[in-house]
Design an enzyme around this catalytic site. Structure first.
Site, PDB file in Angstrom:
ATOM      1  N   GLY A 281       0.820  -1.213   0.000  1.00 35.35           N
ATOM      2  CA  GLY A 281       0.000   0.000   0.000  1.00 35.35           C
ATOM      3  C   GLY A 281       0.851   1.259   0.000  1.00 35.35           C
ATOM      4  N   GLU A 744       6.757   2.535   8.792  1.00 33.52           N
ATOM      5  CA  GLU A 744       7.370   3.572   7.968  1.00 33.52           C
ATOM      6  C   GLU A 744       8.797   3.916   8.359  1.00 33.52           C
ATOM      7  OE1 GLU A 744       4.000   6.476   6.575  1.00 33.52           O
ATOM      8  OE2 GLU A 744       3.369   5.402   8.352  1.00 33.52           O
TER       9      GLU A 744
HETATM   10 MO1  MOS Z   1       1.461   5.431   4.853  1.00 35.70          MO
HETATM   11  S1  MOS Z   1       2.349   6.847   3.666  1.00 35.70           S
HETATM   12  O1  MOS Z   1       0.716   6.406   5.986  1.00 35.70           O
HETATM   13  O2  MOS Z   1       0.557   4.329   4.068  1.00 35.70           O
END
Ligand code: MOS
Length: 777
Positions: A281, A744
């Site tokens: 994603g 992230e």
């Molecule tokens: Mo992430 S850029 O919050 O899927």
């Protein structure tokens, strides 16, 4: 986002900051996380085990069904025509040849497309999911180069794609603003992000910089990036009676159902979004035009529609990361104590979204500088709306900040790790809040030892092996802990002692289903095989975004709240004949497949027994997690110390990363196997950011010129060395399960670690990503 939008955001921001002040001063016990999640001291040992993915067998045997793999009776395939101008209108569109082509069922364009309302743009409402708020095929006007102008529907994908080539579109072009430089020349505006201006100032940083004994002051450039998940964006959409069913590849099923409902004027319950598996994603699998076009086309044809964006289609329809021009200036005394920290710059967005790349975010909490100045300015271009892409802000912001820290270390003659440790803040420099848990120094020390940092020669260009110059570099990675409101979960317990968890969450390959099965089994005191975790369906409870590295916390808090309701419901059912009789919810815990008195485990009754005596087959409860006030009470961030070794060919300039270590401090690690994979994936994406990724945007035409993986390079197997990953595993006492996000952080700091290693290898300081060989010759 218009000026009006900015004003609305500013009001929201003011309300938020008043509330933040009150929450900051509240006693710990009033705040979620004030009492540590009991799961931090678990009993069963499910949490922390390297359990293999529970969906692994389905995936390797090809039985996991992705969005574009749902068969439907009478389905037609879609292909898109993209505009070739950035702004103007369609003067004429000739679809006759396409309509007569073999297999074609219909062509949809603005003339016959159903009328619908504007998409609610992300963050404009709690369940808004749109990448922008532009009308979708509602008129003849064109807003970006690549905007879909027609959809061909045919019996096979090949027939649809062929018929696209037969459509002729004539445009009336209008002047478009597609050049960053030109837009900058016309002036910039302050950037608003999540209700706050991206601006922060403490003291007079420019004056402190001018007076500092040692300073560095440079500009860093990062390019435009496009999303390239392995799974292409695709949907299968059908109208079934008054229900619109969409099999989507989604990071936000509940948001999407509501948003599409708004557009078609339908209640959200009538829009069912399922998304059991997602092939990556990264911020790109939200609501773009393709889902809506498929639903419209299904209405036009009266048949189910499968619409899979081609790789080029992803570049035309799905936004990516904006380019940035950043200035970082650091002033320090001879001991390396920061006197001035300045991080400012400009990025691009469109007028139709609320997402300026917030590259100063990592700098807010990074270092204890006497003065601080942070600012993001924007310009708005006529282009496809940009969007979130893994660690938006932090990924490119840490490239600039941590490159500058390396430059300062060199100017001072201080080891770059030592320099960072000397500037470690005691509380959050921007907010003054205490840190919930910050062990970055330990991550640095553990990482340095494991990587063999002591063997590095700080002088650049000193280590050569044949044609190869070898260097080592490091950088800090960081990403905030978020938990967004709206997380809710249902727990159903059966007489056989099984638990079923229902929550509209997402599995995009990161291991959600696996880790949450472990967590829930732990919370309920059940063996793993008694727990079923259902997700990926908008009809399930909860509004959960798989983004912002927040999903694990959101699910954890929701299931925690539901568990509490379950305990209450079970105590009521248990009644006076139970060993639990007379106990309140606060006095009992889940253990050994039942409940027992927390400090007297002999008073125990199994779930099965409670339900059997009550004559009930199941008990079901649903609850919402508490509002996420912990983020206003503590400064909560995941941390990383990144170490890179590169080899740069002295003849060709080719850079090769030869070793990488990520040393993480992200609280408790719930599943070391899936977590390692997520950390590595983030680091690999960071290697792409450092060395390869760049969308070539034609500034004259506003068109991305390399919309394919043959011309837009991402790391492949041979580009990726062995990546070592370690972590502190120190639970964050204020986060559910003690765990902060890990999705992230791997991409953050990686770009600078590579750039700093390249400097150490070659003496060349490249401040302009990607670091391709031409910049090293
Ligand atoms: Mo992430 S850029 O919050 O899927």
């Amino acid at each position: 986002m218009s000026i009006v939008g900015d004003a609305k955001q500013a009001i929201q921001g003011a309300v938020q900051s008043a509330m933040a002040k009150a929450v900051a001063l509240a006693p710990d016990s009033w705040v979620p996380g004030g009492e540590p999640d009991p799961l931090i001291r678990e009993r069963y040992g499910h949490v922390g085990k390297p359990l293999s993915r529970i969906d692994g067998p389905l995936k390797v045997s090809g039985q996991a069904r992705f969005a574009a793999e749902f068969p439907m009776e009478g389905m037609v395939y879609a292909a898109l025509v993209f505009s070739t101008i950035a702004k103007g209108r369609i003067a004429a569109i000739d679809t006759a040849l396409a309509e007569a082509a073999p297999g074609v069922v219909a062509v949809m364009d603005h003339r016959n497309a159903p009328r619908l309302a504007l998409p609610p743009v992300f963050m404009s409402a709690p369940k808004a999911a749109g990448g922008d708020d532009l009308p979708i095929m509602q008129g003849d006007d064109i807003r970006w180069n690549g905007e879909p102008v027609a959809v061909v529907l045919a019996g096979t994908q090949e027939e649809a794609s062929h018929a696209v080539s037969l459509i002729r579109v004539a445009y009336e072009e209008e002047p478009a603003l597609t050049s960053f430089a030109q837009a900058r020349g016309q002036g910039t505006r302050p950037a608003m992000f999540m209700g706050q201006q991206l601006h922060d100032e403490r003291g007079d940083a420019e004056a402190a910089l001018a007076e500092a004994e040692v300073r560095v002051d440079a500009e860093y450039l990062t390019p435009r990036h496009n999303h390239n998940a392995i799974e292409l964006h695709g949907v299968t959409a059908a109208w079934q009676g008054d229900v619109l069913r969409i099999h989507d590849a989604s990071q936000l099923v509940a948001h999407t159902a509501w948003s599409i409902g708004q557009m078609f004027g339908m209640p959200e319950e009538k829009v069912v979004i399922t998304s059991p598996f997602v092939g990556g994603g990264f911020g790109g699998k939200c609501l773009w035009q393709h889902q809506v076009l498929a639903a419209m086309a299904a209405k036009v044809t009266g048949r189910p529609v499968r619409l899979v964006l081609s790789r080029e289609g992803v570049y035309r329809v799905v936004g990516g990361r904006s380019p940035t021009e950043q200035r970082v200036a650091l002033g320090a005394d001879r001991e390396g104590k920061l006197k001035a920290l300045i991080h400012t710059g400009v990025t691009i967005k469109t007028a139709t979204n609320a997402m300026p790349e917030p590259f100063i975010l990592p700098t807010r909490s990074a270092y204890a500088s006497e003065t601080l100045k942070l600012d993001v300015q924007i310009v708005e271009l006529d282009m496809l709306a940009n969007t979130f892409m893994r660690a938006p802000g932090e990924s490119v912001g840490t490239f600039a900040l941590e490159s500058a820290m390396d430059e300062l270390a060199e100017a001072l003659g201080i080891d770059p790790i030592e320099l960072r440790i000397r500037n470690e803040p005691e509380k959050d420099p921007a907010t003054g809040l205490p840190f919930s848990s910050r062990h970055i120094v330990q991550a640095w020390r553990d990482g340095a030892q494991r990587f063999g940092w002591a063997g590095r020669d700080p002088r650049p260009g000193m280590r050569r092996e044949g044609e190869w110059l070898v260097g080592m570099g490091c950088a800090t990675g960081t990403y905030p802990y978020y938990r967004m409101p709206g997380g809710a979960a249902r727990i159903t317990l059966t007489r056989e002692g099984r638990a079923i968890i229902d929550i509209a969450a997402h599995e995009m390959g990161m291991g959600t289903a696996t880790a949450q099965t472990q967590v829930t089994a732990e919370r309920l005191g059940l063996p793993l095989d008694r727990v079923t975790f259902n997700y990926g369906d908008s009809t399930l409870p909860g509004v959960v975004l798989a983004g912002g590295s927040q999903q694990t916390a959101a699910i954890g808090a929701a299931v925690g709240a539901a568990h509490r309701e379950l305990v209450k419901a079970l105590l009521k059912l248990a009644g006076n004949d139970s060993p639990l009789a007379g106990l309140g919810a606060d006095e009992v815990v889940s253990r050994e497949e039942g409940l027992c008195k927390a400090d007297g485990p002999a008073r125990h009754e199994s779930y099965a027994s409670i339900l059997a005596r009550a004559g009930q087959d199941t008990v079901s409860v649903e609850a919402e997690g508490p509002p996420p006030l912990e983020t206003m009470h503590w400064s909560m961030h995941s941390h990383a110390a990144m170490f890179c070794e590169v080899r740069v060919n002295a003849v060709t300039g080719e850079p090769r990363v030869s070793r990488f270590l990520g040393s993480f401090d992200c609280g408790r690690i719930l599943n070391p196997k899936t977590a390692t994979s997520q950390f590595r994936g983030g680091i690999i994406m960071g290697l792409g950011l450092a060395l390869m990724e760049e969308a070539q945007f034609d500034e004259r035409k506003g068109r991305v010129m390399n919309p394919s993986l043959s011309e837009y390079h991402v790391p492949v197997q041979m580009d990726v060395p062995e990546i070592d990953v370690i972590w502190t595993d120190l639970p964050d006492p204020h986060a559910p399960m003690g765990a902060r996000g890990i999705g992230e952080i791997g991409i953050t700091g990686t770009g600078a670690a590579v750039a700093n290693a390249i400097y150490n290898a070659t003496g060349k300081r490249v401040r302009d990503l990607p670091i391709t060989l031409d910049k090293l010759l």
